[in-house]
Each structure stands twice: as C-alpha cells, then as structure tokens.
Design a protein around this motif. Structure first.
Motif, PDB file in Angstrom:
ATOM      1  N   GLU A  18      34.984  59.453  35.007  1.00 46.20           N
ATOM      2  CA  GLU A  18      34.467  58.483  34.045  1.00 46.20           C
ATOM      3  C   GLU A  18      34.007  57.221  34.771  1.00 46.20           C
ATOM      4  OE1 GLU A  18      37.540  57.888  31.135  1.00 46.20           O
ATOM      5  OE2 GLU A  18      37.837  60.046  30.841  1.00 46.20           O
ATOM      6  N   SER A  19      33.331  56.354  34.021  1.00 46.82           N
ATOM      7  CA  SER A  19      32.802  55.112  34.597  1.00 46.82           C
ATOM      8  C   SER A  19      33.260  53.925  33.766  1.00 46.82           C
ATOM      9  CB  SER A  19      31.272  55.165  34.664  1.00 46.82           C
ATOM     10  OG  SER A  19      30.834  56.244  35.461  1.00 46.82           O
ATOM     11  N   PRO A  20      34.544  53.579  33.838  1.00 38.97           N
ATOM     12  CA  PRO A  20      35.043  52.455  33.062  1.00 38.97           C
ATOM     13  C   PRO A  20      34.558  51.118  33.627  1.00 38.97           C
ATOM     14  CG  PRO A  20      36.730  53.202  34.573  1.00 38.97           C
ATOM     15  CD  PRO A  20      35.576  54.165  34.717  1.00 38.97           C
ATOM     16  N   GLU A  21      34.623  50.081  32.807  1.00 38.77           N
ATOM     17  CA  GLU A  21      34.358  48.744  33.337  1.00 38.77           C
ATOM     18  C   GLU A  21      35.409  48.436  34.390  1.00 38.77           C
ATOM     19  OE1 GLU A  21      34.012  45.694  30.453  1.00 38.77           O
ATOM     20  OE2 GLU A  21      32.488  46.726  29.255  1.00 38.77           O
ATOM     21  N   TRP A  22      34.966  47.924  35.519  1.00 36.34           N
ATOM     22  CA  TRP A  22      35.901  47.772  36.642  1.00 36.34           C
ATOM     23  C   TRP A  22      35.607  46.467  37.387  1.00 36.34           C
ATOM     24  CZ3 TRP A  22      40.025  50.706  36.994  1.00 36.34           C
ATOM     25  CH2 TRP A  22      40.822  50.639  38.137  1.00 36.34           C
ATOM     26  N   ASP A  23      36.597  45.607  37.445  1.00 34.97           N
ATOM     27  CA  ASP A  23      36.469  44.354  38.181  1.00 34.97           C
ATOM     28  C   ASP A  23      36.692  44.649  39.661  1.00 34.97           C
ATOM     29  OD1 ASP A  23      36.381  41.785  39.091  1.00 34.97           O
ATOM     30  OD2 ASP A  23      38.344  41.216  38.342  1.00 34.97           O
ATOM     31  N   ASP A  24      35.600  44.680  40.405  1.00 36.24           N
ATOM     32  CA  ASP A  24      35.692  45.057  41.820  1.00 36.24           C
ATOM     33  C   ASP A  24      36.137  43.878  42.683  1.00 36.24           C
ATOM     34  OD1 ASP A  24      35.298  47.724  41.835  1.00 36.24           O
ATOM     35  OD2 ASP A  24      33.309  47.707  42.722  1.00 36.24           O
ATOM     36  N   ALA A  25      37.431  43.589  42.630  1.00 32.81           N
ATOM     37  CA  ALA A  25      38.009  42.543  43.482  1.00 32.81           C
ATOM     38  C   ALA A  25      39.436  42.924  43.816  1.00 32.81           C
ATOM     39  CB  ALA A  25      37.970  41.186  42.792  1.00 32.81           C
ATOM     40  N   ALA A  26      39.813  42.690  45.068  1.00 32.00           N
ATOM     41  CA  ALA A  26      41.180  42.931  45.509  1.00 32.00           C
ATOM     42  C   ALA A  26      41.793  41.607  45.943  1.00 32.00           C
ATOM     43  CB  ALA A  26      41.202  43.925  46.672  1.00 32.00           C
ATOM     44  N   TYR A  27      43.127  41.511  45.749  1.00 25.32           N
ATOM     45  CA  TYR A  27      43.850  40.284  46.077  1.00 25.32           C
ATOM     46  C   TYR A  27      45.005  40.606  47.023  1.00 25.32           C
ATOM     47  CZ  TYR A  27      41.159  38.415  42.193  1.00 25.32           C
ATOM     48  OH  TYR A  27      40.124  38.043  41.366  1.00 25.32           O
ATOM     49  N   PHE A  28      45.221  39.688  47.949  1.00 27.44           N
ATOM     50  CA  PHE A  28      46.208  39.891  49.018  1.00 27.44           C
ATOM     51  C   PHE A  28      46.966  38.587  49.226  1.00 27.44           C
ATOM     52  CE2 PHE A  28      47.183  39.072  53.487  1.00 27.44           C
ATOM     53  CZ  PHE A  28      47.813  40.220  53.914  1.00 27.44           C
ATOM     54  N   GLU A  29      48.264  38.710  49.556  1.00 24.35           N
ATOM     55  CA  GLU A  29      49.024  37.526  49.959  1.00 24.35           C
ATOM     56  C   GLU A  29      50.119  37.924  50.943  1.00 24.35           C
ATOM     57  OE1 GLU A  29      51.719  35.622  47.232  1.00 24.35           O
ATOM     58  OE2 GLU A  29      51.726  37.349  45.871  1.00 24.35           O
ATOM     59  N   TYR A  30      50.222  37.153  51.990  1.00 23.27           N
ATOM     60  CA  TYR A  30      51.347  37.273  52.913  1.00 23.27           C
ATOM     61  C   TYR A  30      51.797  35.857  53.288  1.00 23.27           C
ATOM     62  CZ  TYR A  30      54.267  38.477  56.914  1.00 23.27           C
ATOM     63  OH  TYR A  30      55.332  38.585  57.779  1.00 23.27           O
ATOM     64  N   ILE A  31      52.678  35.321  52.515  1.00 24.86           N
ATOM     65  CA  ILE A  31      53.336  34.023  52.673  1.00 24.86           C
ATOM     66  C   ILE A  31      52.314  32.880  52.713  1.00 24.86           C
ATOM     67  CG2 ILE A  31      55.132  32.724  53.886  1.00 24.86           C
ATOM     68  CD1 ILE A  31      56.067  35.348  55.127  1.00 24.86           C
ATOM     69  N   THR A  32      51.781  32.564  53.884  1.00 29.08           N
ATOM     70  CA  THR A  32      50.873  31.424  54.021  1.00 29.08           C
ATOM     71  C   THR A  32      49.406  31.831  54.013  1.00 29.08           C
ATOM     72  OG1 THR A  32      51.011  31.554  56.437  1.00 29.08           O
ATOM     73  CG2 THR A  32      52.575  30.099  55.327  1.00 29.08           C
ATOM     74  N   THR A  33      49.116  33.109  53.867  1.00 33.93           N
ATOM     75  CA  THR A  33      47.744  33.624  53.904  1.00 33.93           C
ATOM     76  C   THR A  33      47.440  34.391  52.622  1.00 33.93           C
ATOM     77  OG1 THR A  33      47.754  33.819  56.318  1.00 33.93           O
ATOM     78  CG2 THR A  33      46.128  35.118  55.133  1.00 33.93           C
ATOM     79  N   ARG A  34      46.322  34.072  52.003  1.00 33.80           N
ATOM     80  CA  ARG A  34      45.863  34.793  50.825  1.00 33.80           C
ATOM     81  C   ARG A  34      44.404  35.183  50.997  1.00 33.80           C
ATOM     82  NH1 ARG A  34      48.829  31.411  45.814  1.00 33.80           N
ATOM     83  NH2 ARG A  34      50.848  32.480  46.066  1.00 33.80           N
ATOM     84  N   ALA A  35      43.982  36.194  50.249  1.00 32.21           N
ATOM     85  CA  ALA A  35      42.603  36.655  50.390  1.00 32.21           C
ATOM     86  C   ALA A  35      42.118  37.277  49.093  1.00 32.21           C
ATOM     87  CB  ALA A  35      42.482  37.669  51.523  1.00 32.21           C
ATOM     88  N   ILE A  36      40.823  37.179  48.900  1.00 36.97           N
ATOM     89  CA  ILE A  36      40.129  37.922  47.851  1.00 36.97           C
ATOM     90  C   ILE A  36      39.005  38.689  48.517  1.00 36.97           C
ATOM     91  CG2 ILE A  36      38.745  35.852  47.303  1.00 36.97           C
ATOM     92  CD1 ILE A  36      38.307  37.005  44.501  1.00 36.97           C
ATOM     93  N   VAL A  37      38.861  39.951  48.121  1.00 37.45           N
ATOM     94  CA  VAL A  37      37.800  40.807  48.649  1.00 37.45           C
ATOM     95  C   VAL A  37      36.986  41.324  47.474  1.00 37.45           C
ATOM     96  CG1 VAL A  37      37.227  42.825  50.035  1.00 37.45           C
ATOM     97  CG2 VAL A  37      39.302  41.523  50.539  1.00 37.45           C
TER      98      VAL A  37
END
Length: 537
Positions: free
Chosen positions: A415-434
């Motif tokens: 299927e092809s659902p609506e999909w927010d293509d973003a990933a989130y990461f955190e390791y203590i003092t470092t965060r990221a969005i992809v």
C-alpha cells in the motif's frame, strides 16, 4: 550443515483472523551493525547469502534509522516504541545494579509484555542489556542471556540460561545463541503463537575484541579474501576522544594518531603499545586501516548469517515457516573506517551521527503476503518497529502511549499510505533529523553542528552549516527537530532541558556540563517503577 534459505517455502496463508491464525514473530537484532556490511545492501566482500535470501522473499528498507547511538537506549526504544528522552535510558547500562530485579523499562508497555499478555509464548535469547539479567523480565518466559553488555570475546563466557549460570566453552557465542533459539523453536507447536527476540551480541566490532585475531570458521576465508573497507585518516572527533581518554597527553596522541596502524600486536610499540592495549580509545584507532580488524568484523557478520540459516531451517522442519514473520535489524549502526571513524556514536568527542552510525539494516519477511523481493525507500524510525509488530500480530488497535512510532505494515502489503519521511535521533548531547533531502545534526554545550544536502552529498562529506544560502533550510530543520522533542520528550529525561538518565548519563560520570548548566541537576538514578501491565491487578 549450514544451508542457504533461498529455497525456503514461503507459501501464502490466510490473513490474520482468529487468534489461532496469528503469526509467530522472530525479531533478530545484531549488535553495532551498519547495513553496509550485508551483501543485499551492496557489500560485495562480506558473505551473507542467507540474510540476502531473507530479503529476496521479503521487504528490504533502504533508509531505516536507529533512535540512538549505543546499545541500551536503542534496544529500549526498539522494545517500547519510545525515544530515549521518553524512556530515560541514554547510555549503555552497567551490568550490576543495587536494586534487585531492576528493569530500566518496566514501567512502559513493551513488545514482549504486550505479546505475552495476548497469549504469545515469549523468548529472550542473547544480549538483553536493560537491567538485572538474573531472571526473566518485561514479559519474557524463556530466558537465555548474556549477563553483561560489553563483549570482549566470543568464547568462554558466562550465560544465564533459564535460571542456571554456566560458561559456554568450546563454542562460539553466536552459535550458542543460535542453538538455543533452535531449541526454543523445536519446543513450539501450532496451538499458540510465539515471539522470539534473538539478540546477537555480534558482530559487535568494537575494541578490544575487533582488534584481536578472530578464531571462527570463517576467519581463514577472509584472510585469503581480505575485505575492502574504507581507509581514511583519523577523524578529528576520534582524535579528540583519544586525547580525553589519554588525560591530555597531547604528545602521545599525536605520535599515535599519525602512525601506520598495520601492526600485528600493539604491545610491540612498548610504552605507547601499553597505552593502546589498555585504552579503549586507542584500540578504536588501532582498528582503522587494520586488516585484522576487517577480517574479524566480516567473519563475525558471516557467523550471524549462519545463524539465520539455522533458524530458518528449524522453522521449516517444524512446519512453522509459513506462519512466521522474521524481522532482521540492528540496534544501531557503526562506522568501519568511513570518515576515519570506527565503532558507534560513543567513540568520538563530540558524539557522532554519521550515516554509518544511524542507518541500520531492516528486512521484514512475511510469508502471508506476495513474494518479493520488495524494496522500500520510505524512511523508517526504530520506534516504528513495535507498532508494526503489533499490527502484524493482529493487535494494531493497542495504543502505545506517547509513542512517535507508526506502523509500516501497510508498506509491507504494497500500500501507499501517507508517510512523513523524517527520522529522528538522539544520543545525549547530539540530536539529528534526517529527511529525504537533508540531514541536520545539532549539539549542545557549544559543540559544532552539521548540515548536509543528501541529494547532492549522500556521503556526508561537505558540512554546509555556515552556508548563508541555506539559512532558511536550517531554520526549517531546526524547527522540526525542536518541535519533535518538545512534543514527545519527557522533561524528566530530556537532557537538553535539564533532565537526567536512568543509571548512567555520560560514561565515567563526566557529567560536569550538565551539573554546571542546569541548576539542581539530578544525577542518574536507579529506582523501582510500577510495572506496566494490561492485566487486572
């Protein structure tokens, strides 16, 4: 005899209906493994025919991301569907606690607890690393685990096997976990579904085990066919990490960081060698451009591939393969030379968030849908796996409170659902969005941030954080990253808002930045929490 599973029958069966039709679920998790170490993800040197075959009849996700950078927080996120700033596990947990039967995630809904209470037989085999390992926790019945989280060898280690402690002698630990998983499968029947969490502590790839000569059945092959791993100069963040580990001995650091590390034994370097031998940071640098480390890492990956074959064969012999979903992934990725880095996000200062650290393999083989191979480029967060497993088990209506995860089961069905293509990461003092096009890495305490245009720079070689033409994009990404953690994090466990951690924040208790920045900052703690359950009390 190890067998390839390419010919494994994956016949269609009826969709989930009555409880008896619910699928068995096997979640295979490897330790510190980049997707780039698998043949099906493009590695031509590391042999993984059975994992590749699993993908050939399932769905392979090309952009799956870990929630954090080291083992305990990622495994907690995998099992709860929560981010570290929600469940409070921010770093690799110790092996010993002052609180009897302590579990770091007992107050949350978890995958084994939910499935157990829904009638699944549950098994934990391998690396747990989320609490006191002496007896089953969080809904597991069958319990065969490693008492600690850090791997220094794959031989002659103590395990806890359903209440009994003994040493595994004359058997590689990867084979032991596989053998006990096969034992569990052989005990099953069609009367009730089962959930098997097979959590290998390999390939691991960290010091000191990766710099030692491997002693397994695949090592000789890789000595004859040494894998072609990236060979680059030491990254400045890894150099910083070594400086800190060496208590500021900058002369020693410069001598070591500029050496040719292709040596048989670091002890040959005398006093410098002794420093390497006993310093995690220096052994990490020693792994760079080191054929023995490359041989070791590749051979450990192929040992796991053998395990996948044995599990698949056991399912087929029991007639369970047509109703068993297999999910293959890793807790987090790890660099193996890219950018002059080695290991997971913790092996750097500041903590790293390169592609190799964040991106993990994710393969889902569900025999109840049309045969693949299917490949999905949708971005998958690690916290998406728990709600997906629930939907596959016919439990999709169960709420995982406050979870940012979403089920990707519709993607498995084509299927092809609506999909927010973003990933989130955190390791203590470092965060990221992809996102599909961008990657933004943000750090606190004055540490440098990073911005990459993935569409033109997939290797993340050009940090354009200071490019004035990208100012609007930076504001947009920073807003998304901030909004995500504002919505989902628990202030109690949000280190960016003065929150603390369970048991451990920074390794070696280097918590000075938190203590000096946040008034009355609470040190990491271990406390009993009320155990979560859907059952009446």
């Amino acid at each position: 005899m190890w067998r390839c599973i390419a010919a494994l029958s994956l016949a269609l069966i009826s969709p989930i209906g009555v409880a008896d039709d619910r699928p068995n679920i096997i979640l295979i998790v490897t330790d510190n493994q980049s997707d780039k170490l698998l043949g099906v993800y493009g590695n031509e040197d590391v042999r993984t025919p059975n994992i590749d075959a699993l993908a050939s009849q399932g769905t392979r996700f090309t952009r799956a991301f870990a929630a954090s950078g080291v083992c305990s927080p990622t495994r907690a996120s995998l099992l709860t569907g929560l981010m570290p700033s929600q469940h409070g596990v921010h770093n690799g947990l110790p092996s010993v606690f002052d609180l009897e039967d302590y579990s770091a995630i007992e107050e949350f809904r978890s995958m084994p607890q939910t499935l157990s209470e829904a009638g699944y037989r549950t098994a934990m085999i391998g690396k747990y690393h989320l609490g006191v390992p002496d007896s089953p926790q969080i809904g597991f019945d069958y319990w065969v685990v490693l008492p600690s989280g850090h791997t220094t060898t794959f031989y002659d280690l103590e395990v806890i096997d359903n209440g009994q402690r003994y040493r595994v002698k004359d058997e590689h630990l990867t084979d032991f976990w596989t053998r006990r998983a096969v034992d569990f499968i052989e005990e099953q029947d069609s009367n009730a579904p089962f959930f098997l969490y097979l959590a290998y502590n390999g390939p691991y790839g960290l010091a000191p085990v990766v710099t030692r000569k491997p002693d397994n059945r695949h090592a000789d092959y890789y000595r004859r066919h040494v894998p072609s791993f990236p060979q680059e100069p030491v990254h400045p963040f890894l150099r910083n990490y070594a400086i800190e580990a060496s208590s500021g001995d900058h002369i020693l650091v410069e001598q070591a960081a500029n050496r040719d590390w292709l040596i048989e034994d670091p002890m040959e370097l005398g006093d410098l060698g002794a420093k390497i031998e006993f310093s995690y940071a220096w052994q990490t640098i020693h792994a760079l451009n080191n054929n023995e480390a490359m041989i070791n890492l590749a051979s450990q990956v192929t040992m796991i591939d053998d395990g996948v074959a044995a599990v698949a064969e056991a399912l087929q012999k029991k007639g369970l393969n047509e109703n068993t979903v297999i999910v293959f992934t890793a807790d987090q990725g790890a660099a193996f030379g890219q950018h002059g880095l080695w290991g997971n996000s913790s092996a750097a200062s500041p903590f790293t968030a390169q592609r190799e650290h964040l991106q993990v393999p994710l393969i889902v083989n569900d025999p109840r849908v049309a045969e693949g191979p299917e490949t999905s480029a949708n971005i998958i967060n690690q916290v998406d796996i728990f709600p997906t497993v629930l939907e596959l088990a016919g439990l999709g209506d169960i709420e995982i409170a406050n979870s940012p995860g979403r089920s990707f089961a519709p993607l498995l069905r084509g299927e092809s659902p609506e999909w927010d293509d973003a990933a989130y990461f955190e390791y203590i003092t470092t965060r990221a969005i992809v996102t599909s096009e961008w990657k933004y890495v943000k750090r606190i305490f004055g540490q440098p941030s990073e911005l990459y245009h993935l569409a033109s720079d997939p290797g993340e070689r050009h940090n354009i954080i200071n490019d004035p033409d990208k100012a609007a994009t930076l504001v947009w990404l920073d807003g998304r990253l901030t909004d995500f953690f504002s919505e989902f994090s628990n202030e109690k466990y949000d280190p960016w808002r003065g929150g603390t951690a369970k048991a451990l924040m920074m390794y070696w208790d280097y918590n000075e930045d938190f203590e000096s920045t946040f008034t009355d900052w609470r040190p990491p703690f271990v406390e009993r929490q009320e155990r979560f359950s859907d059952l009446p009390r």
